[in-house]
Structure formats: structure tokens, C-alpha cells
Design a protein around this motif. Structure first.
Motif, PDB file in Angstrom:
ATOM      1  N   GLY A 292      55.850  60.105 -13.747  1.00  0.00           N
ATOM      2  CA  GLY A 292      57.102  59.382 -13.515  1.00  0.00           C
ATOM      3  C   GLY A 292      57.388  58.307 -14.540  1.00  0.00           C
TER       4      GLY A 292
ATOM      5  N   ILE B  39      58.549  69.018  -8.842  1.00  0.00           N
ATOM      6  CA  ILE B  39      57.793  68.224  -7.877  1.00  0.00           C
ATOM      7  C   ILE B  39      56.323  68.641  -7.858  1.00  0.00           C
ATOM      8  CG2 ILE B  39      57.597  67.552  -5.457  1.00  0.00           C
ATOM      9  CD1 ILE B  39      60.150  66.561  -6.822  1.00  0.00           C
TER      10      ILE B  39
ATOM     11  N   TYR C 116      53.074  66.298  -8.758  1.00  0.00           N
ATOM     12  CA  TYR C 116      51.983  66.108  -7.804  1.00  0.00           C
ATOM     13  C   TYR C 116      50.639  66.495  -8.425  1.00  0.00           C
ATOM     14  CZ  TYR C 116      49.343  66.462  -3.437  1.00  0.00           C
ATOM     15  OH  TYR C 116      48.408  66.299  -2.450  1.00  0.00           O
TER      16      TYR C 116
ATOM     17  N   GLU D   9      53.170  58.935  -5.008  1.00  0.00           N
ATOM     18  CA  GLU D   9      54.340  58.192  -4.543  1.00  0.00           C
ATOM     19  C   GLU D   9      54.833  57.216  -5.614  1.00  0.00           C
ATOM     20  OE1 GLU D   9      51.705  58.885  -2.786  1.00  0.00           O
ATOM     21  OE2 GLU D   9      52.461  59.936  -1.012  1.00  0.00           O
TER      22      GLU D   9
ATOM     23  N   LEU E 233      56.508  59.238  -8.363  1.00  0.00           N
ATOM     24  CA  LEU E 233      57.831  59.688  -7.911  1.00  0.00           C
ATOM     25  C   LEU E 233      58.830  58.540  -7.938  1.00  0.00           C
ATOM     26  CD1 LEU E 233      59.526  62.006  -6.592  1.00  0.00           C
ATOM     27  CD2 LEU E 233      58.767  61.111  -4.373  1.00  0.00           C
TER      28      LEU E 233
ATOM     29  N   VAL F 275      59.513  63.047  -0.749  1.00  0.00           N
ATOM     30  CA  VAL F 275      60.264  63.601  -1.877  1.00  0.00           C
ATOM     31  C   VAL F 275      61.749  63.643  -1.558  1.00  0.00           C
ATOM     32  CG1 VAL F 275      60.707  65.705  -3.213  1.00  0.00           C
ATOM     33  CG2 VAL F 275      58.334  64.973  -2.782  1.00  0.00           C
TER      34      VAL F 275
ATOM     35  N   LYS G 269      63.924  60.499  -1.553  1.00  0.00           N
ATOM     36  CA  LYS G 269      64.439  60.150  -2.879  1.00  0.00           C
ATOM     37  C   LYS G 269      65.580  61.076  -3.276  1.00  0.00           C
ATOM     38  CE  LYS G 269      62.978  59.305  -7.663  1.00  0.00           C
ATOM     39  NZ  LYS G 269      62.880  57.837  -7.744  1.00  0.00           N
TER      40      LYS G 269
END
Length: 287
Positions: free
Chosen positions: A174, A201, A205, A216, A219, A250, A253
Motif C-alpha cells: 500500500g 486484493i 494480502y 490492514e 490496505l 476490504v 474501503k
């Protein structure tokens, strides 16, 4: 999705026939270099090497007429090592976004694929690669160059250009996606109006786990304003609420994204597409 054995990458019409029953707006067409031993044998081009016109004719199916409204995404080289016909593993394609000559060759191949398929792409997806000589600024300016070069060839209709994070690449978490988006805003501001990030995603991860980082936090660092698309899958299988990926977090967001975006299930098998679309609709509250 994987195409029937013997058809290689196929064309727009066969994929359209598969996508239409699911109500999909876009198709995705692979536009990378040679990616398997069978493609190498079919084309005579080594694995991980860039395509040429002969290779395009051997791997794709042209369409005499393309249905009105058909849109597709060109998914360009993700830069993975591949095993060749010689049984050896060959190095991943070197994505030289800082090299003007290489970038022109890249654009020429994307244009040639689209001309052979019979219609221009709506979206071109690129990947960061692992070349440490490439900067965020290089990628931002390369994306702008691709958009202009490709658009000029097809009557000024410019495609969206999106960058996918990839585990093990120079843009994988991120924070790096945030830095990339800042480079786009600074060095290619016109690009920022419609192009940006397609967020995988599952890859985000996997990267967090590999680096012992917080998923987290990674993200959270991804800039909402830069997200133009999502890849929703679990290692290219249908996602589930029972996954270790915290899908509720997820989609909290995702629901904040203030503009249109696309969702790509990025699955290999047709029988999982419907379930993945329903999964996304549940989390988006659209059922």
C-alpha cells in the motif's frame, strides 16, 4: 479465463459469448509475452520474450465484426519467470518503463494485438516489474505515453491505463501504491483524471504476509482517489467469507470509492464467475 485446449488466447467473440450470460461489461485479453511451452512451440518465440506479428496470428483469433458495445481490457505482461520448451526456467520479462525504445516496442505490440482482434481496448493494464532502475516517475510517464500513443492510433480514443500491484515487484504494498499515485499526480496529472491503480486484493494480502506486515495498514495506505479497478479472487479461485483475507474490511474501503471502478474476478474457470460476482454484490449491498 483459460480457453479451450488448442485455441491458445482466442479472440473477442468467443470470450464475449462466455461473458454475456454473466452480464459482464468487459472482457480481458492476455497481451503479455510468450507465457508457456505450448505457446513457444506454436510461435517459435522463446518464453518470456515479446510477441511479433507472426506470434499474434498464431495465438489470437480475429473477428470480422465486433458487436456494438463490446469492451475489453488488455492484460499485459506481469513479468513472471516461465519454464520453456527446453525444460529450463527462463527469467521474467524485463519491464523497462524508463527505456523509450523498449516502450515504443511495447506500444507497437499492444496496437498490433488490438488491430488483429478487430477493435481498440477500453483499458490497458500494466505491471510494475522488478527492474530496480525504474522509478515511480518513469512508470507514470510511461503510462501517459502508452495512453497517447495507443489513442493516436485509434482516432484519438484514449484507453484508461491502470497499474496492478504485484507480489515481489517494485510496487507491491500500500505504501508503494501511495507513492506511485503521488508520482502520477505530479508527473502525469492529466492521466490521473481517469487512470490509476487496479488493486489486486489477494496480491496485497500475500505481500503483507510475506513481509510480516499488517494487511490492514497496507490496505489503508492505498489512495482511494487512485483506485480505478479491483481484482477480487483468492489465488485465482472464487473468494469466500471464510477466507483469511478480511473481505469485510476490504469492502468497507471499496464502498468509500467516490467514482466508477471496475471489478475483475480474475478467475481461471468459468464455473466460479457467477459465485464471485454474487460475492461482490453482497458486500457492496447491491443484491
Amino acid at each position: 479465463m483459460r480457453q479451450p485446449r488448442g485455441t491458445f488466447r482466442n479472440g473477442l467473440l468467443s470470450r464475449f459469448e462466455e461473458a454475456a450470460p454473466f452480464g459482464c461489461r468487459y472482457l480481458e485479453i492476455p497481451a503479455n509475452g510468450i507465457r508457456s511451452r505450448t505457446e513457444e512451440k506454436q510461435t517459435g518465440i522463446g518464453v518470456c520474450e515479446i510477441l511479433n506479428s507472426y506470434g499474434i496470428e498464431k495465438l489470437y483469433a480475429p473477428a470480422e465484426t465486433v458487436p456494438d458495445g463490446l469492451e475489453y481490457i488488455l492484460h499485459t505482461d506481469p513479468s513472471f519467470p516461465q519454464k520453456g520448451a527446453d525444460g529450463l526456467t527462463h527469467p521474467a520479462a524485463d519491464l523497462r518503463w524508463h527505456d523509450a525504445e523498449w516502450l515504443q516496442q511495447f506500444c507497437d505490440i499492444q496496437i498490433a494485438i488490438s488491430e488483429y482482434l478487430g477493435a481498440p481496448a477500453s483499458i490497458i493494464e500494466i505491471h510494475p516489474g522488478s527492474n530496480r532502475s525504474v522509478s515511480m516517475k518513469d512508470i507514470a510517464r510511461a503510462m501517459q505515453n502508452i495512453q497517447q500513443t495507443y489513442g493516436d492510433r485509434f482516432g484519438g480514443i484514449a484507453p484508461q491505463i491502470v497499474l496492478e500491484n504485484r507480489n515481489g515487484s517494485i510496487i507491491e504494498n500500500g505504501r508503494q501504491l501511495r507513492d506511485f499515485w503521488m508520482a502520477v499526480q505530479q508527473h502525469a496529472p492529466t492521466l490521473a483524471k481517469q487512470s490509476g491503480i487496479v488493486l489486486d486484493i489477494s496480491a496485497l494480502y500475500t505481500t503483507a504476509n510475506r513481509r510480516n506486515d499488517s494487511f490492514e495498514a497496507s490496505l489503508t495506505a492505498v489512495p482511494i482517489a487512485g483506485i480505478r479497478g479491483l481484482h477480487v479472487h483468492t489465488r485465482h479461485q472464487a473468494p469466500s467469507a471464510d477466507d483469511t483475507i478480511p473481505w469485510e474490511t476490504v469492502f468497507e474501503k471499496v464502498r468509500e470509492i467516490p467514482h466508477d471502478f471496475f471489478i475483475n474476478p480474475e478467475l481461471h474457470h468459468k464455473n466460479q464467475v457467477g459465485d464471485t460476482i454474487a460475492f461482490c454484490e453482497r458486500y457492496l449491498g447491491e443484491e
